[in-house]
Scaffold this motif. Sequence first.
Motif, PDB file in Angstrom:
ATOM      1  N   MET A 128       0.856  -1.190   0.000  1.00 58.70           N
ATOM      2  CA  MET A 128       0.000   0.000   0.000  1.00 58.70           C
ATOM      3  C   MET A 128       0.894   1.242   0.000  1.00 58.70           C
ATOM      4  O   MET A 128       1.871   1.290   0.753  1.00 58.70           O
ATOM      5  CB  MET A 128      -0.865   0.023   1.276  1.00 58.70           C
ATOM      6  CG  MET A 128      -1.823  -1.120   1.384  1.00 58.70           C
ATOM      7  SD  MET A 128      -2.572  -1.264   3.046  1.00 58.70           S
ATOM      8  CE  MET A 128      -1.531  -2.502   3.808  1.00 58.70           C
ATOM      9  N   LYS A 150       1.372   2.345  -7.003  1.00 57.70           N
ATOM     10  CA  LYS A 150       0.842   1.541  -8.123  1.00 57.70           C
ATOM     11  C   LYS A 150      -0.219   2.306  -8.914  1.00 57.70           C
ATOM     12  O   LYS A 150      -0.163   2.376 -10.141  1.00 57.70           O
ATOM     13  CB  LYS A 150       0.224   0.232  -7.586  1.00 57.70           C
ATOM     14  CG  LYS A 150       1.216  -0.721  -6.953  1.00 57.70           C
ATOM     15  CD  LYS A 150       0.510  -1.764  -6.099  1.00 57.70           C
ATOM     16  CE  LYS A 150      -0.113  -1.126  -4.890  1.00 57.70           C
ATOM     17  NZ  LYS A 150      -0.724  -2.009  -3.918  1.00 57.70           N
ATOM     18  N   ASP A 169      -8.902  -2.639  -6.555  1.00 55.82           N
ATOM     19  CA  ASP A 169      -9.754  -2.158  -5.455  1.00 55.82           C
ATOM     20  C   ASP A 169     -10.996  -1.442  -5.998  1.00 55.82           C
ATOM     21  O   ASP A 169     -12.112  -1.695  -5.566  1.00 55.82           O
ATOM     22  CB  ASP A 169      -8.986  -1.181  -4.548  1.00 55.82           C
ATOM     23  CG  ASP A 169      -7.922  -1.878  -3.714  1.00 55.82           C
ATOM     24  OD1 ASP A 169      -8.034  -3.092  -3.492  1.00 55.82           O
ATOM     25  OD2 ASP A 169      -6.971  -1.199  -3.288  1.00 55.82           O
ATOM     26  N   ILE A 200     -14.022  -0.696   0.657  1.00 55.57           N
ATOM     27  CA  ILE A 200     -13.129  -1.752   1.163  1.00 55.57           C
ATOM     28  C   ILE A 200     -13.279  -1.853   2.687  1.00 55.57           C
ATOM     29  O   ILE A 200     -13.343  -2.947   3.237  1.00 55.57           O
ATOM     30  CB  ILE A 200     -11.647  -1.425   0.824  1.00 55.57           C
ATOM     31  CG1 ILE A 200     -11.460  -1.133  -0.665  1.00 55.57           C
ATOM     32  CG2 ILE A 200     -10.715  -2.519   1.339  1.00 55.57           C
ATOM     33  CD1 ILE A 200     -11.255  -2.288  -1.562  1.00 55.57           C
ATOM     34  N   PHE A 250     -12.736 -10.783   1.243  1.00 57.52           N
ATOM     35  CA  PHE A 250     -12.165  -9.790   0.323  1.00 57.52           C
ATOM     36  C   PHE A 250     -11.139 -10.441  -0.601  1.00 57.52           C
ATOM     37  O   PHE A 250     -11.089 -10.164  -1.800  1.00 57.52           O
ATOM     38  CB  PHE A 250     -11.534  -8.639   1.115  1.00 57.52           C
ATOM     39  CG  PHE A 250     -10.865  -7.615   0.246  1.00 57.52           C
ATOM     40  CD1 PHE A 250     -11.618  -6.694  -0.482  1.00 57.52           C
ATOM     41  CD2 PHE A 250      -9.482  -7.575   0.128  1.00 57.52           C
ATOM     42  CE1 PHE A 250     -10.996  -5.763  -1.304  1.00 57.52           C
ATOM     43  CE2 PHE A 250      -8.850  -6.639  -0.686  1.00 57.52           C
ATOM     44  CZ  PHE A 250      -9.613  -5.728  -1.405  1.00 57.52           C
ATOM     45  N   ARG A 251     -10.316 -11.345  -0.042  1.00 55.60           N
ATOM     46  CA  ARG A 251      -9.305 -12.030  -0.862  1.00 55.60           C
ATOM     47  C   ARG A 251      -9.974 -12.852  -1.968  1.00 55.60           C
ATOM     48  O   ARG A 251      -9.455 -12.980  -3.067  1.00 55.60           O
ATOM     49  CB  ARG A 251      -8.415 -12.928   0.002  1.00 55.60           C
ATOM     50  CG  ARG A 251      -7.630 -12.180   1.082  1.00 55.60           C
ATOM     51  CD  ARG A 251      -6.609 -11.226   0.500  1.00 55.60           C
ATOM     52  NE  ARG A 251      -6.034 -10.361   1.526  1.00 55.60           N
ATOM     53  CZ  ARG A 251      -5.618  -9.129   1.302  1.00 55.60           C
ATOM     54  NH1 ARG A 251      -5.707  -8.590   0.104  1.00 55.60           N
ATOM     55  NH2 ARG A 251      -5.107  -8.399   2.251  1.00 55.60           N
ATOM     56  N   GLU A 288     -10.865 -10.611  -4.720  1.00 55.96           N
ATOM     57  CA  GLU A 288      -9.694 -10.262  -5.537  1.00 55.96           C
ATOM     58  C   GLU A 288      -9.430 -11.346  -6.590  1.00 55.96           C
ATOM     59  O   GLU A 288      -9.161 -11.034  -7.757  1.00 55.96           O
ATOM     60  CB  GLU A 288      -8.455 -10.079  -4.639  1.00 55.96           C
ATOM     61  CG  GLU A 288      -8.521  -8.847  -3.769  1.00 55.96           C
ATOM     62  CD  GLU A 288      -7.204  -8.575  -3.028  1.00 55.96           C
ATOM     63  OE1 GLU A 288      -6.760  -7.416  -3.013  1.00 55.96           O
ATOM     64  OE2 GLU A 288      -6.656  -9.514  -2.439  1.00 55.96           O
ATOM     65  N   GLY A 347      -4.243  -4.649  -5.667  1.00 58.35           N
ATOM     66  CA  GLY A 347      -4.274  -4.368  -4.235  1.00 58.35           C
ATOM     67  C   GLY A 347      -3.051  -4.990  -3.561  1.00 58.35           C
ATOM     68  O   GLY A 347      -2.570  -6.052  -3.982  1.00 58.35           O
ATOM     69  N   GLY A 348      -2.565  -4.332  -2.492  1.00 56.91           N
ATOM     70  CA  GLY A 348      -1.310  -4.739  -1.863  1.00 56.91           C
ATOM     71  C   GLY A 348      -1.252  -6.189  -1.390  1.00 56.91           C
ATOM     72  O   GLY A 348      -0.179  -6.797  -1.360  1.00 56.91           O
ATOM     73  N   GLY A 349      -2.417  -6.758  -1.028  1.00 56.80           N
ATOM     74  CA  GLY A 349      -2.403  -8.136  -0.531  1.00 56.80           C
ATOM     75  C   GLY A 349      -2.740  -9.156  -1.600  1.00 56.80           C
ATOM     76  O   GLY A 349      -2.711 -10.367  -1.349  1.00 56.80           O
ATOM     77  N   ARG A 357      -7.537   2.221   4.443  1.00 61.51           N
ATOM     78  CA  ARG A 357      -6.933   0.884   4.425  1.00 61.51           C
ATOM     79  C   ARG A 357      -7.080   0.196   5.778  1.00 61.51           C
ATOM     80  O   ARG A 357      -6.352   0.471   6.724  1.00 61.51           O
ATOM     81  CB  ARG A 357      -5.474   0.981   4.021  1.00 61.51           C
ATOM     82  CG  ARG A 357      -5.333   1.265   2.515  1.00 61.51           C
ATOM     83  CD  ARG A 357      -4.105   2.029   2.247  1.00 61.51           C
ATOM     84  NE  ARG A 357      -3.754   2.099   0.839  1.00 61.51           N
ATOM     85  CZ  ARG A 357      -3.565   3.255   0.213  1.00 61.51           C
ATOM     86  NH1 ARG A 357      -3.749   4.407   0.831  1.00 61.51           N
ATOM     87  NH2 ARG A 357      -3.196   3.251  -1.052  1.00 61.51           N
ATOM     88  N   PRO A 358      -8.045  -0.752   5.847  1.00 61.70           N
ATOM     89  CA  PRO A 358      -8.379  -1.373   7.136  1.00 61.70           C
ATOM     90  C   PRO A 358      -7.199  -2.068   7.812  1.00 61.70           C
ATOM     91  O   PRO A 358      -7.124  -2.103   9.039  1.00 61.70           O
ATOM     92  CB  PRO A 358      -9.473  -2.394   6.773  1.00 61.70           C
ATOM     93  CG  PRO A 358      -9.465  -2.508   5.288  1.00 61.70           C
ATOM     94  CD  PRO A 358      -8.889  -1.253   4.749  1.00 61.70           C
ATOM     95  N   LEU A 359      -6.261  -2.584   7.028  1.00 62.52           N
ATOM     96  CA  LEU A 359      -5.149  -3.326   7.647  1.00 62.52           C
ATOM     97  C   LEU A 359      -4.170  -2.414   8.372  1.00 62.52           C
ATOM     98  O   LEU A 359      -3.299  -2.885   9.104  1.00 62.52           O
ATOM     99  CB  LEU A 359      -4.407  -4.159   6.600  1.00 62.52           C
ATOM    100  CG  LEU A 359      -5.188  -5.325   6.004  1.00 62.52           C
ATOM    101  CD1 LEU A 359      -4.317  -6.107   5.032  1.00 62.52           C
ATOM    102  CD2 LEU A 359      -5.695  -6.260   7.094  1.00 62.52           C
ATOM    103  N   ARG A 371       5.527 -10.055   3.723  1.00 58.84           N
ATOM    104  CA  ARG A 371       5.184  -9.980   2.304  1.00 58.84           C
ATOM    105  C   ARG A 371       6.337  -9.793   1.332  1.00 58.84           C
ATOM    106  O   ARG A 371       6.192 -10.140   0.154  1.00 58.84           O
ATOM    107  CB  ARG A 371       4.225  -8.797   2.085  1.00 58.84           C
ATOM    108  CG  ARG A 371       2.885  -9.002   2.702  1.00 58.84           C
ATOM    109  CD  ARG A 371       2.018  -7.791   2.467  1.00 58.84           C
ATOM    110  NE  ARG A 371       0.655  -8.005   2.910  1.00 58.84           N
ATOM    111  CZ  ARG A 371      -0.326  -7.172   2.672  1.00 58.84           C
ATOM    112  NH1 ARG A 371      -0.100  -6.060   1.988  1.00 58.84           N
ATOM    113  NH2 ARG A 371      -1.546  -7.431   3.093  1.00 58.84           N
TER     114      ARG A 371
HETATM  115  C1  S3P Z   1      -4.523  -4.152   1.018  1.00 59.06           C
HETATM  116  C2  S3P Z   1      -4.216  -3.143   0.137  1.00 59.06           C
HETATM  117  C3  S3P Z   1      -5.216  -2.220  -0.411  1.00 59.06           C
HETATM  118  C4  S3P Z   1      -6.606  -2.868  -0.399  1.00 59.06           C
HETATM  119  C5  S3P Z   1      -6.940  -3.408   0.963  1.00 59.06           C
HETATM  120  C6  S3P Z   1      -5.916  -4.442   1.447  1.00 59.06           C
HETATM  121  C7  S3P Z   1      -3.427  -5.016   1.530  1.00 59.06           C
HETATM  122  O1  S3P Z   1      -4.868  -1.844  -1.748  1.00 59.06           O
HETATM  123  O2  S3P Z   1      -6.672  -3.903  -1.348  1.00 59.06           O
HETATM  124  O3  S3P Z   1      -6.994  -2.331   1.859  1.00 59.06           O
HETATM  125  O4  S3P Z   1      -3.710  -6.119   2.046  1.00 59.06           O
HETATM  126  O5  S3P Z   1      -2.250  -4.621   1.389  1.00 59.06           O
HETATM  127  P1  S3P Z   1      -3.691  -0.796  -2.123  1.00 59.06           P
HETATM  128  O6  S3P Z   1      -2.408  -1.551  -2.126  1.00 59.06           O
HETATM  129  O7  S3P Z   1      -4.075  -0.337  -3.480  1.00 59.06           O
HETATM  130  O8  S3P Z   1      -3.725   0.272  -1.101  1.00 59.06           O
END
Ligand code: S3P
Length: 174
Positions: free
Chosen positions: A12, A16, A35, A46, A58-59, A62, A82-84, A121-123, A140
């Motif tokens: 995040m 990107k 996202d 999100i 959510f995964r 994706e 998305g970052g994850g 970003r909830p995480l 990661r």
């Molecule tokens: C996440 C990254 C976010 C989004 C969500 C979870 C992650 O996307 O998918 O909050 O797990 O790293 P960005 O990388 O676009 O912020």
Amino acid sequence: MKKGNIILIGFMGSGKTTFGRWLEKHHGMRLVDTDEYIVKKEQRTINVIFATEGEEYFRGLETEALRELADRNEKNMVISAGGGLPLRDINGIILHELGTVVYLRAKTETLEKRLAHDKTRPLLAGSNLHDRIEELMRQRSGIYEQRADLIIDTDDLTFEKMYERIKEYENSCN
Ligand code: S3P
């Protein structure tokens, strides 16, 4: 077989979507942000998806989004993942079908500056930002590196230079 797109992966705040927008503007690519794709399809944010359904759900969204993008058979897309998203093995496979996977790597300090006031970003919610970034990066960074065809250290590079690196890589594959 690869489909000729660029897929941007990374933490995040690694730039990107901003770089994706630049590629759209200057090189005529079509930006798809996973996202945004999910939010549009689900008609909720999100934060709400995480709070009501949890991260695993959510995964799953994706993976579904990636499959749909791969099924489109489109070329010239830049996909901001998305970052994850790269964490799941199945997503890693689909990413490689879609095109060149580029890891935009950034230092913790750079990420911290960019994410300091973020509420989307909830995480990252409710913990010390620096520690949280380091904790997630420990989990990661190896996965990002392993998934990438190309790694770009973005901290001191212009978008033009980043684009050149990608083109050089793609030309070296042809
Ligand atoms: C996440 C990254 C976010 C989004 C969500 C979870 C992650 O996307 O998918 O909050 O797990 O790293 P960005 O990388 O676009 O912020």
